[in-house]
Design an enzyme around this catalytic site. Structure first.
Site, short mmCIF file in Angstrom:
data_model
loop_
_atom_site.label_atom_id
_atom_site.label_comp_id
_atom_site.label_asym_id
_atom_site.label_seq_id
_atom_site.Cartn_x
_atom_site.Cartn_y
_atom_site.Cartn_z
N ARG A 88 -12.08 -4.54 -7.86
CA ARG A 88 -12.07 -5.24 -6.57
C ARG A 88 -13.50 -5.40 -6.04
NH1 ARG A 88 -8.07 -2.21 -2.56
NH2 ARG A 88 -9.54 -0.54 -3.04
N TYR A 107 -11.98 2.02 9.25
CA TYR A 107 -13.16 2.35 8.44
C TYR A 107 -13.43 1.37 7.30
CZ TYR A 107 -9.36 4.69 5.89
OH TYR A 107 -8.17 4.99 5.26
N LYS A 108 -12.66 0.29 7.23
CA LYS A 108 -12.90 -0.71 6.18
C LYS A 108 -13.78 -1.82 6.74
CE LYS A 108 -8.73 0.71 3.82
NZ LYS A 108 -7.28 0.63 3.80
N PHE A 163 0.84 -1.20 0.00
CA PHE A 163 0.00 0.00 0.00
C PHE A 163 0.89 1.26 0.00
CE2 PHE A 163 -2.90 3.16 1.76
CZ PHE A 163 -4.05 2.90 1.06
N ASP A 165 0.63 -4.56 8.84
CA ASP A 165 -0.51 -3.69 8.61
C ASP A 165 -1.72 -4.60 8.40
OD1 ASP A 165 -2.48 -2.01 7.57
OD2 ASP A 165 -1.01 -0.67 6.65
C1 LIG Z 1 -6.57 1.72 3.87
C2 LIG Z 1 -5.13 1.48 4.21
C3 LIG Z 1 -4.40 2.46 4.87
C4 LIG Z 1 -5.06 3.78 5.18
O1 LIG Z 1 -4.25 4.68 5.78
P1 LIG Z 1 -4.86 6.08 6.28
O2 LIG Z 1 -3.78 6.66 7.07
O3 LIG Z 1 -6.12 5.77 7.02
O4 LIG Z 1 -5.19 6.89 5.07
C5 LIG Z 1 -3.09 2.18 5.20
N1 LIG Z 1 -2.53 0.99 4.89
C6 LIG Z 1 -3.22 0.02 4.24
C7 LIG Z 1 -2.57 -1.28 3.91
C8 LIG Z 1 -4.53 0.26 3.87
O5 LIG Z 1 -5.22 -0.67 3.20
#
Ligand SMILES: *Cc1c(COP(=O)(O)O)cnc(C)c1O
Length: 408
Positions: A374, A225-226, A131, A200
């Site tokens: 996705r 939030y996911k 990511f 993560d």
């Molecule tokens: C969604 C996601 C993030 C989001 O990071 P924010 O700081 O909330 O914008 C980070 N890492 C991964 C792997 C994600 O899927």
């Protein structure tokens, strides 16, 4: 799993829904009528209980009681309260998790803490194409701490782990491909070389049983939030193994990580335990929504959640396959369902246009450039009939080339 062609009817989907032990949870969500929502890996939907709770905080705690609510409602305890609810989902101790800041900000804290624990080791290890925020921050912090960031293809991770590696940073489930990495095996391999691990969990927390303590993971972060449905921009979480907590410090030495914030002392002294990873004032409205959303998980068996997520995905694939779509849509996710997270990723040269056509038919999936679609298989609120209906609409969209020409 319903993979035989004979099982692939809408009636079969209806029967699967009738036998689904998680079916009752859907009523908890405020889903817009008529929409088929497959973007829960991007933004989880609103829960009735989150709406109720936030309205209560707005009206009474903030609106009426104002500043008194810090004490009367113990607002400052929310980051730890929410952390305890998340701890149960990831196999952590209640005092190993804190809800605070964003995933990105928490990565800054833990990358720094991890690199400082291994000052003599020159490399920070990760994978290519992880990511973006993880890679950007890893590059910046490696440079800040005089280390070299090494990004390898996933298959080369084990070979790249040696005694020069300070820390391995990795998404447990890949945000694009949905590949699920071996959290336990990689942790063991890293520890065998004296390296630390930082996972993560943005795409795995709340989707499958996790056992951070059993796997002896050092550090983790994850998104709220996911799949956890905490609401847009709600705080993320930070996990530090108890055995490391007194050895590490956050680089963001804000006052709420202080041992006694309200003493207004001249110098920073870290709070004991996970609280030292707090920085500033918590986002109370977001935490209220998040805390309520997590209560849906309170009595859930995550093994059941995992089983249904994989079954929904297999049902989707089998339905597309039976309609001859296996060749059009190249599955980018692993073929073996156990090697995936909760979403499915496909390649198609006209992915963006397909997504728009789906949107017009009230099917919400998502697109990642250049050509990836996705689909999140979220067991808390999706039915087998939703998956069936979405697969048929996708089949229709794919059979109407005229609809897509010229839009790209
Ligand atoms: C969604 C996601 C993030 C989001 O990071 P924010 O700081 O909330 O914008 C980070 N890492 C991964 C792997 C994600 O899927």
């Amino acid at each position: 799993m319903p993979t035989q062609r004979s099982a692939l009817t809408r009636h079969a989907a209806v029967q699967l829904d009738a036998a689904d032990p998680l079916a009752h949870l859907r009523a908890e969500f405020l889903l817009p009528a008529g929409r088929l929502y497959f973007a829960g890996h991007s933004l989880g939907p609103l829960l009735q209980r989150s709406q109720d709770r936030v309205l209560q905080v707005l009206r009474n705690e903030w609106g009426r009681d104002l500043v008194h609510s810090w004490e009367s409602q113990d607002w400052l305890a929310l980051p730890q309260q929410v952390g305890r609810k998340i701890a149960r989902l990831i196999g952590a101790r209640p005092d190993e998790v804190l809800a605070a800041d964003s995933t990105s900000v928490n990565l800054v804290k833990l990358l720094t803490a991890g690199l400082r624990l291994r000052p003599e080791r020159p490399r920070l290890l990760g994978i290519e194409d992880d990511f973006p925020t993880d890679r950007y921050l890893a590059a910046e912090l490696a440079a800040t701490h005089g280390r070299r960031l090494e990004l390898v293809p996933p298959a080369q991770l084990l070979a790249a782990l040696d005694r020069d590696v300070a820390l391995l940073l990795l998404s447990h489930v890949h945000y694009k491909t949905s590949e699920r990495f071996d959290l336990e095996g990689l942790t063991r391999a890293a520890h065998a070389q004296g390296a630390l691990v930082l996972f993560d969990l943005s795409h795995s927390a709340g989707t499958m049983p996790l056992d951070l303590r059993g796997a002896d993971v050092d550090f983790a972060v994850g998104c709220g939030y996911k799949y956890l449905n905490g609401g847009p921009g709600c705080p993320a979480f930070v996990f530090v193994a108890e055995r490391l907590q007194e050895q590490v410090r956050s680089p963001l030495t804000g006052w709420l990580g202080h041992v006694d914030p309200f003493a207004f002392a001249p110098e920073f002294a870290p709070a004991p335990g996970i609280v030292r990873f707090q920085c500033g004032t918590p986002a109370i409205l977001s935490l209220a929504a998040f805390a309520a959303a997590l209560d849906v998980f309170a009595d859930l068996d995550l093994a059941q959640v995992r089983t249904k997520a994989l079954a929904l995905g297999e049902f989707f694939l089998a339905t597309l396959h039976a309609r001859g779509r296996a060749a059009d849509l190249l599955l980018l996710s692993p073929q073996d369902p156990q090697a995936r997270g909760s979403h499915l990723a496909f390649r198609h040269p006209e992915a963006r246009t397909i997504l728009n056509a789906l949107k017009q038919r009230s099917v919400v999936a998502d697109f990642r450039p250049p050509d990836i679609l996705r689909w999140a298989m979220t067991p808390l609120y999706l039915r087998y009939t939703d998956v069936w209906d979405a697969a048929l609409i996708l089949d229709q969209v794919l059979s109407e080339p005229g609809d897509r020409s010229g839009v790209i």
